[in-house]
Motif scaffolding. Structure first.
Motif, PDB file in Angstrom:
ATOM      1  N   MET A 183       0.840  -1.176   0.000  1.00  0.00           N
ATOM      2  CA  MET A 183       0.000   0.000   0.000  1.00  0.00           C
ATOM      3  C   MET A 183       0.883   1.236   0.000  1.00  0.00           C
ATOM      4  SD  MET A 183      -3.415   1.341   0.883  1.00  0.00           S
ATOM      5  CE  MET A 183      -3.485   0.762  -0.735  1.00  0.00           C
ATOM      6  N   SER A 184       0.514   2.195  -0.781  1.00  0.00           N
ATOM      7  CA  SER A 184       1.263   3.440  -0.881  1.00  0.00           C
ATOM      8  C   SER A 184       1.246   4.198   0.441  1.00  0.00           C
ATOM      9  CB  SER A 184       0.646   4.304  -1.979  1.00  0.00           C
ATOM     10  OG  SER A 184       1.090   5.624  -1.893  1.00  0.00           O
ATOM     11  N   THR A 185       2.417   4.670   0.841  1.00  0.00           N
ATOM     12  CA  THR A 185       2.471   5.463   2.069  1.00  0.00           C
ATOM     13  C   THR A 185       1.754   6.797   1.876  1.00  0.00           C
ATOM     14  OG1 THR A 185       4.628   6.382   1.480  1.00  0.00           O
ATOM     15  CG2 THR A 185       4.601   4.418   2.886  1.00  0.00           C
ATOM     16  N   VAL A 186       1.672   7.261   0.615  1.00  0.00           N
ATOM     17  CA  VAL A 186       0.962   8.511   0.337  1.00  0.00           C
ATOM     18  C   VAL A 186      -0.505   8.355   0.731  1.00  0.00           C
ATOM     19  CG1 VAL A 186       0.193  10.093  -1.477  1.00  0.00           C
ATOM     20  CG2 VAL A 186       2.528   9.206  -1.509  1.00  0.00           C
ATOM     21  N   PHE A 187      -1.121   7.243   0.354  1.00  0.00           N
ATOM     22  CA  PHE A 187      -2.517   6.997   0.716  1.00  0.00           C
ATOM     23  C   PHE A 187      -2.683   7.002   2.236  1.00  0.00           C
ATOM     24  CE2 PHE A 187      -5.616   3.876   2.211  1.00  0.00           C
ATOM     25  CZ  PHE A 187      -6.781   4.492   1.798  1.00  0.00           C
ATOM     26  N   CYS A 188      -1.849   6.259   2.923  1.00  0.00           N
ATOM     27  CA  CYS A 188      -1.944   6.160   4.385  1.00  0.00           C
ATOM     28  C   CYS A 188      -1.813   7.526   5.041  1.00  0.00           C
ATOM     29  CB  CYS A 188      -0.855   5.229   4.924  1.00  0.00           C
ATOM     30  SG  CYS A 188      -0.919   3.562   4.257  1.00  0.00           S
ATOM     31  N   GLU A 189      -0.831   8.288   4.602  1.00  0.00           N
ATOM     32  CA  GLU A 189      -0.595   9.616   5.176  1.00  0.00           C
ATOM     33  C   GLU A 189      -1.748  10.569   4.876  1.00  0.00           C
ATOM     34  OE1 GLU A 189       3.179  10.741   3.557  1.00  0.00           O
ATOM     35  OE2 GLU A 189       4.240   9.193   4.694  1.00  0.00           O
ATOM     36  N   ARG A 190      -2.244  10.543   3.645  1.00  0.00           N
ATOM     37  CA  ARG A 190      -3.333  11.448   3.282  1.00  0.00           C
ATOM     38  C   ARG A 190      -4.629  11.089   3.994  1.00  0.00           C
ATOM     39  NH1 ARG A 190      -2.552  13.246  -3.039  1.00  0.00           N
ATOM     40  NH2 ARG A 190      -0.561  14.289  -2.659  1.00  0.00           N
ATOM     41  N   LEU A 191      -4.893   9.810   4.124  1.00  0.00           N
ATOM     42  CA  LEU A 191      -6.096   9.379   4.835  1.00  0.00           C
ATOM     43  C   LEU A 191      -6.059   9.872   6.277  1.00  0.00           C
ATOM     44  CD1 LEU A 191      -8.717   7.765   5.084  1.00  0.00           C
ATOM     45  CD2 LEU A 191      -7.304   5.721   5.498  1.00  0.00           C
ATOM     46  N   ARG A 192      -4.952   9.627   6.942  1.00  0.00           N
ATOM     47  CA  ARG A 192      -4.811  10.023   8.344  1.00  0.00           C
ATOM     48  C   ARG A 192      -4.857  11.545   8.494  1.00  0.00           C
ATOM     49  NH1 ARG A 192       0.104   8.221   9.381  1.00  0.00           N
ATOM     50  NH2 ARG A 192      -0.640   6.090   9.436  1.00  0.00           N
ATOM     51  N   SER A 193      -4.108  12.257   7.661  1.00  0.00           N
ATOM     52  CA  SER A 193      -4.051  13.715   7.813  1.00  0.00           C
ATOM     53  C   SER A 193      -5.384  14.374   7.452  1.00  0.00           C
ATOM     54  CB  SER A 193      -2.913  14.322   7.000  1.00  0.00           C
ATOM     55  OG  SER A 193      -3.154  14.210   5.620  1.00  0.00           O
ATOM     56  N   ALA A 194      -6.066  13.882   6.430  1.00  0.00           N
ATOM     57  CA  ALA A 194      -7.368  14.455   6.057  1.00  0.00           C
ATOM     58  C   ALA A 194      -8.392  14.216   7.154  1.00  0.00           C
ATOM     59  CB  ALA A 194      -7.850  13.850   4.739  1.00  0.00           C
ATOM     60  N   ARG A 195      -8.346  13.058   7.777  1.00  0.00           N
ATOM     61  CA  ARG A 195      -9.254  12.770   8.893  1.00  0.00           C
ATOM     62  C   ARG A 195      -8.959  13.700  10.066  1.00  0.00           C
ATOM     63  NH1 ARG A 195      -8.711   9.940  13.321  1.00  0.00           N
ATOM     64  NH2 ARG A 195      -6.826   8.830  12.689  1.00  0.00           N
ATOM     65  N   HIS A 196      -7.687  13.885  10.374  1.00  0.00           N
ATOM     66  CA  HIS A 196      -7.296  14.780  11.474  1.00  0.00           C
ATOM     67  C   HIS A 196      -7.682  16.228  11.183  1.00  0.00           C
ATOM     68  CE1 HIS A 196      -3.992  11.907  13.183  1.00  0.00           C
ATOM     69  NE2 HIS A 196      -5.210  11.564  13.533  1.00  0.00           N
ATOM     70  N   GLU A 197      -7.511  16.669   9.942  1.00  0.00           N
ATOM     71  CA  GLU A 197      -7.865  18.046   9.572  1.00  0.00           C
ATOM     72  C   GLU A 197      -9.348  18.330   9.780  1.00  0.00           C
ATOM     73  OE1 GLU A 197      -6.595  18.753   5.564  1.00  0.00           O
ATOM     74  OE2 GLU A 197      -4.477  18.549   6.082  1.00  0.00           O
ATOM     75  N   ARG A 198     -10.150  17.277   9.714  1.00  0.00           N
ATOM     76  CA  ARG A 198     -11.591  17.415   9.915  1.00  0.00           C
ATOM     77  C   ARG A 198     -11.992  17.092  11.354  1.00  0.00           C
ATOM     78  NH1 ARG A 198      -9.933  16.695   5.137  1.00  0.00           N
ATOM     79  NH2 ARG A 198     -11.033  17.359   3.278  1.00  0.00           N
ATOM     80  N   TRP A 199     -11.010  16.968  12.216  1.00  0.00           N
ATOM     81  CA  TRP A 199     -11.219  16.719  13.639  1.00  0.00           C
ATOM     82  C   TRP A 199     -12.074  15.480  13.904  1.00  0.00           C
ATOM     83  CZ3 TRP A 199      -8.293  19.465  16.950  1.00  0.00           C
ATOM     84  CH2 TRP A 199      -7.726  20.639  16.457  1.00  0.00           C
ATOM     85  N   MET A 200     -11.839  14.417  13.125  1.00  0.00           N
ATOM     86  CA  MET A 200     -12.584  13.174  13.308  1.00  0.00           C
ATOM     87  C   MET A 200     -11.697  12.109  13.930  1.00  0.00           C
ATOM     88  SD  MET A 200     -15.017  12.406  10.042  1.00  0.00           S
ATOM     89  CE  MET A 200     -14.219  13.314   8.730  1.00  0.00           C
ATOM     90  N   THR A 201     -12.213  11.451  14.922  1.00  0.00           N
ATOM     91  CA  THR A 201     -11.530  10.279  15.463  1.00  0.00           C
ATOM     92  C   THR A 201     -11.758   9.116  14.504  1.00  0.00           C
ATOM     93  OG1 THR A 201     -13.476   9.527  16.673  1.00  0.00           O
ATOM     94  CG2 THR A 201     -11.968  11.027  17.840  1.00  0.00           C
ATOM     95  N   GLN A 202     -11.001   8.050  14.699  1.00  0.00           N
ATOM     96  CA  GLN A 202     -11.237   6.861  13.879  1.00  0.00           C
ATOM     97  C   GLN A 202     -12.652   6.336  14.099  1.00  0.00           C
ATOM     98  OE1 GLN A 202      -8.150   3.964  14.601  1.00  0.00           O
ATOM     99  NE2 GLN A 202      -6.892   4.773  12.946  1.00  0.00           N
ATOM    100  N   ALA A 203     -13.125   6.404  15.333  1.00  0.00           N
ATOM    101  CA  ALA A 203     -14.473   5.918  15.634  1.00  0.00           C
ATOM    102  C   ALA A 203     -15.534   6.737  14.894  1.00  0.00           C
ATOM    103  CB  ALA A 203     -14.721   5.957  17.132  1.00  0.00           C
TER     104      ALA A 203
END
Length: 68
Positions: free
Chosen positions: A1-21
């Motif tokens: 899996m591309s590290t770009v995908f992993c990083e963007r998924l995590r950072s975009a979620r954080h930018e929207r103040w969303m927890t994983q839950a």
């Protein structure tokens, strides 16, 4: 899996103040599976990719690292 995908998924979620839950609830994807996506352990199916992009209000191309 591309590290770009992993990083963007995590950072975009954080930018929207969303927890994983919260993100899991909004996308309908199991929280433990989201954790695997964010750490590059598991590759998401197309329907999950679409759900994530819609929830994050971004394109699949951007999320997958095909465009900036």
């Amino acid at each position: 899996m591309s590290t770009v995908f992993c990083e963007r998924l995590r950072s975009a979620r954080h930018e929207r103040w969303m927890t994983q839950a919260e993100f899991a609830r909004r996308t309908g994807i199991n929280r433990s599976m989201l954790n695997k996506y964010e750490h590059g352990i598991q590759k998401p199916a197309m329907d999950n990719l679409i759900a994530m992009a819609r929830t994050l209000d971004c394109s699949l191309d951007w999320l997958c690292g095909l465009e900036d």
